[in-house]
Design a protein around this motif. Structure first.
Motif, PDB file in Angstrom:
ATOM      1  N   SER A 129       0.824  -1.211   0.000  1.00  0.00           N
ATOM      2  CA  SER A 129       0.000   0.000   0.000  1.00  0.00           C
ATOM      3  C   SER A 129       0.856   1.259   0.000  1.00  0.00           C
TER       4      SER A 129
ATOM      5  N   ASN B 242      -0.173   3.942   1.022  1.00  0.00           N
ATOM      6  CA  ASN B 242      -0.582   4.632   2.237  1.00  0.00           C
ATOM      7  C   ASN B 242       0.238   4.060   3.406  1.00  0.00           C
TER       8      ASN B 242
ATOM      9  N   SER C  49      -4.670  -2.566   4.740  1.00  0.00           N
ATOM     10  CA  SER C  49      -3.974  -3.820   4.381  1.00  0.00           C
ATOM     11  C   SER C  49      -2.643  -3.941   5.125  1.00  0.00           C
ATOM     12  N   ARG C  50      -2.009  -2.790   5.387  1.00  0.00           N
ATOM     13  CA  ARG C  50      -0.752  -2.833   6.160  1.00  0.00           C
ATOM     14  C   ARG C  50      -1.015  -3.304   7.589  1.00  0.00           C
TER      15      ARG C  50
ATOM     16  N   PRO D 125      -3.839  -3.386  -1.386  1.00  0.00           N
ATOM     17  CA  PRO D 125      -4.950  -2.423  -1.491  1.00  0.00           C
ATOM     18  C   PRO D 125      -5.534  -2.473  -2.905  1.00  0.00           C
TER      19      PRO D 125
ATOM     20  N   ILE E  88      -6.670  -0.479  -5.985  1.00  0.00           N
ATOM     21  CA  ILE E  88      -6.560   0.850  -6.591  1.00  0.00           C
ATOM     22  C   ILE E  88      -7.143   0.738  -7.998  1.00  0.00           C
ATOM     23  N   ASN E  89      -8.162   1.530  -8.260  1.00  0.00           N
ATOM     24  CA  ASN E  89      -8.815   1.502  -9.574  1.00  0.00           C
ATOM     25  C   ASN E  89      -9.127   0.079 -10.023  1.00  0.00           C
ATOM     26  N   PHE E  90      -9.794  -0.628  -9.142  1.00  0.00           N
ATOM     27  CA  PHE E  90     -10.363  -1.959  -9.383  1.00  0.00           C
ATOM     28  C   PHE E  90      -9.349  -3.086  -9.473  1.00  0.00           C
TER      29      PHE E  90
ATOM     30  N   ARG F 238     -10.331  -2.911   0.286  1.00  0.00           N
ATOM     31  CA  ARG F 238     -10.945  -2.145  -0.810  1.00  0.00           C
ATOM     32  C   ARG F 238     -12.131  -1.359  -0.294  1.00  0.00           C
ATOM     33  N   GLY F 239     -12.289  -0.148  -0.846  1.00  0.00           N
ATOM     34  CA  GLY F 239     -13.316   0.753  -0.346  1.00  0.00           C
ATOM     35  C   GLY F 239     -14.727   0.289  -0.637  1.00  0.00           C
ATOM     36  N   GLY F 240     -14.917  -0.393  -1.767  1.00  0.00           N
ATOM     37  CA  GLY F 240     -16.243  -0.894  -2.131  1.00  0.00           C
ATOM     38  C   GLY F 240     -16.411  -2.354  -1.751  1.00  0.00           C
TER      39      GLY F 240
ATOM     40  N   ARG G 292     -15.422   2.478   2.287  1.00  0.00           N
ATOM     41  CA  ARG G 292     -15.797   3.758   1.672  1.00  0.00           C
ATOM     42  C   ARG G 292     -17.280   3.776   1.332  1.00  0.00           C
TER      43      ARG G 292
HETATM   44  C1  LIG Z   1      -6.243   6.258  -5.849  1.00  0.00           C
HETATM   45  C2  LIG Z   1      -7.217   5.322  -5.190  1.00  0.00           C
HETATM   46  C3  LIG Z   1      -8.010   4.501  -5.964  1.00  0.00           C
HETATM   47  C4  LIG Z   1      -8.927   3.648  -5.368  1.00  0.00           C
HETATM   48  N1  LIG Z   1      -9.682   2.833  -6.164  1.00  0.00           N
HETATM   49  C5  LIG Z   1     -10.604   2.035  -5.585  1.00  0.00           C
HETATM   50  C6  LIG Z   1     -11.407   1.184  -6.388  1.00  0.00           C
HETATM   51  O1  LIG Z   1     -11.313   1.125  -7.605  1.00  0.00           O
HETATM   52  N2  LIG Z   1     -12.326   0.405  -5.765  1.00  0.00           N
HETATM   53  C7  LIG Z   1     -12.464   0.401  -4.410  1.00  0.00           C
HETATM   54  O2  LIG Z   1     -13.302  -0.340  -3.911  1.00  0.00           O
HETATM   55  N3  LIG Z   1     -11.709   1.185  -3.623  1.00  0.00           N
HETATM   56  C8  LIG Z   1     -10.787   1.991  -4.178  1.00  0.00           C
HETATM   57  N4  LIG Z   1     -10.009   2.781  -3.403  1.00  0.00           N
HETATM   58  C9  LIG Z   1     -10.150   2.700  -1.921  1.00  0.00           C
HETATM   59  C10 LIG Z   1      -9.097   1.747  -1.354  1.00  0.00           C
HETATM   60  O3  LIG Z   1      -9.214   0.466  -1.900  1.00  0.00           O
HETATM   61  C11 LIG Z   1      -9.257   1.671   0.166  1.00  0.00           C
HETATM   62  O4  LIG Z   1      -8.995   2.962   0.696  1.00  0.00           O
HETATM   63  C12 LIG Z   1      -8.339   0.638   0.793  1.00  0.00           C
HETATM   64  O5  LIG Z   1      -8.443   0.736   2.192  1.00  0.00           O
HETATM   65  C13 LIG Z   1      -6.904   0.830   0.347  1.00  0.00           C
HETATM   66  O6  LIG Z   1      -6.058  -0.076   1.028  1.00  0.00           O
HETATM   67  P1  LIG Z   1      -5.030   0.462   2.127  1.00  0.00           P
HETATM   68  O7  LIG Z   1      -5.869   1.070   3.216  1.00  0.00           O
HETATM   69  O8  LIG Z   1      -4.318  -0.754   2.561  1.00  0.00           O
HETATM   70  O9  LIG Z   1      -4.142   1.457   1.451  1.00  0.00           O
HETATM   71  C14 LIG Z   1      -9.072   3.627  -3.969  1.00  0.00           C
HETATM   72  C15 LIG Z   1      -8.248   4.451  -3.174  1.00  0.00           C
HETATM   73  C16 LIG Z   1      -7.329   5.283  -3.786  1.00  0.00           C
HETATM   74  C17 LIG Z   1      -6.463   6.149  -2.914  1.00  0.00           C
END
Ligand SMILES: Cc1cc2nc3c(=O)[nH]c(=O)nc-3n(C[C@H](O)[C@H](O)[C@H](O)COP(=O)(O)O)c2cc1C
Length: 204
Positions: A10, A12, A18-19, A95, A97-99, A142-144, A182
């Motif tokens: 990640s 982040n 995920s971390r 994580p 990112i963009n699916f 993942r946010g969704g 999210r």
């Molecule tokens: C640039 C960016 C793109 C993302 N794209 C998606 C996405 O396509 N689908 C989704 O469900 N969440 C998306 N997210 C949300 C991340 O998956 C979510 O914040 C997740 O916790 C990221 O993992 P991390 O917390 O380990 O970094 C996105 C977040 C960022 C910053």
């Protein structure tokens, strides 16, 4: 002594789901499995270069004619492959990112997915992974929410990770998801708690 390779990806660094879940997984695993040697590869803190022109030249250039850049790119790929070959257990924080997977993790897969090293063509058009007997645990954030249709059709993270690992011969892969933070922000705490419970059970 069994070796556990913990791959963080990640971008982040400070506040990643995920971390923190994969850290928890590794800590718990080490508490319950004695004598495990843990190595951490942080792909965001120390990013890999893209799989670029220099390494691409390696496939078509005899060693004695390689440029310094190509030699350095091959050395990096070799180092990452050896680290992966040495590992018995892989724990990957991923994580979405963009699916799909983040570019940091994609770069790592590009550097370790090398014909003749981690897979081979056993017949024309037929590939076979060369990494045997490894166990992978993937912690996805993942946010969704992608578990059910129709949104599962947009999940290019987990199916890709399964395919990439299987392609290398790593068939024993378990996936733990923290998803929907999210989409249902009010449920974030309970989503994380549920994922922590799963991590706790699986890692023990
Ligand atoms: C640039 C960016 C793109 C993302 N794209 C998606 C996405 O396509 N689908 C989704 O469900 N969440 C998306 N997210 C949300 C991340 O998956 C979510 O914040 C997740 O916790 C990221 O993992 P991390 O917390 O380990 O970094 C996105 C977040 C960022 C910053």
């Amino acid at each position: 002594m069994p070796k556990l390779l913990h791959i963080q990806s990640s971008p982040n660094i400070e506040n990643s789901v995920s971390r923190s879940l994969s850290d928890q997984f590794v800590k718990r695993w080490a508490e319950h499995h004695h004598n495990v040697a843990v190595e951490v590869l942080d792909l965001a803190a120390e990013p890999l270069p893209h799989f670029g022109p220099a390494i691409l030249q390696a496939a078509v250039t005899p060693p004695e004619s390689m440029s310094d850049e190509t030699r350095a790119a091959v050395a990096l790929s070799d180092r990452l492959i050896r680290q992966l070959e040495d590992a018995d257990i892989l724990v990957i924080g991923s994580p979405m990112i963009n699916f799909t997977i983040c570019s940091q993790l994609k770069a790592w897969f590009d550097h370790v997915t090398i014909a003749g090293r981690t897979f081979e063509f056993s017949a024309p058009g037929v590939a076979r992974g060369l990494l045997f007997g490894k166990k992978a645990f993937v912690i996805e954030a993942r946010g969704g929410e992608y578990t059910d249709l129709p949104f599962s059709a947009f999940d290019f993270q987990e199916p890709l990770l399964k395919a990439l690992l299987m392609f290398l011969g790593i068939f024993d892969a378990s996936f733990i998801r923290a998803e929907g933070m999210r989409q249902r922000e009010e449920d974030t705490d309970s989503i994380i708690r549920n994922a922590q419970d799963v991590v706790s059970r699986v890692a023990a």
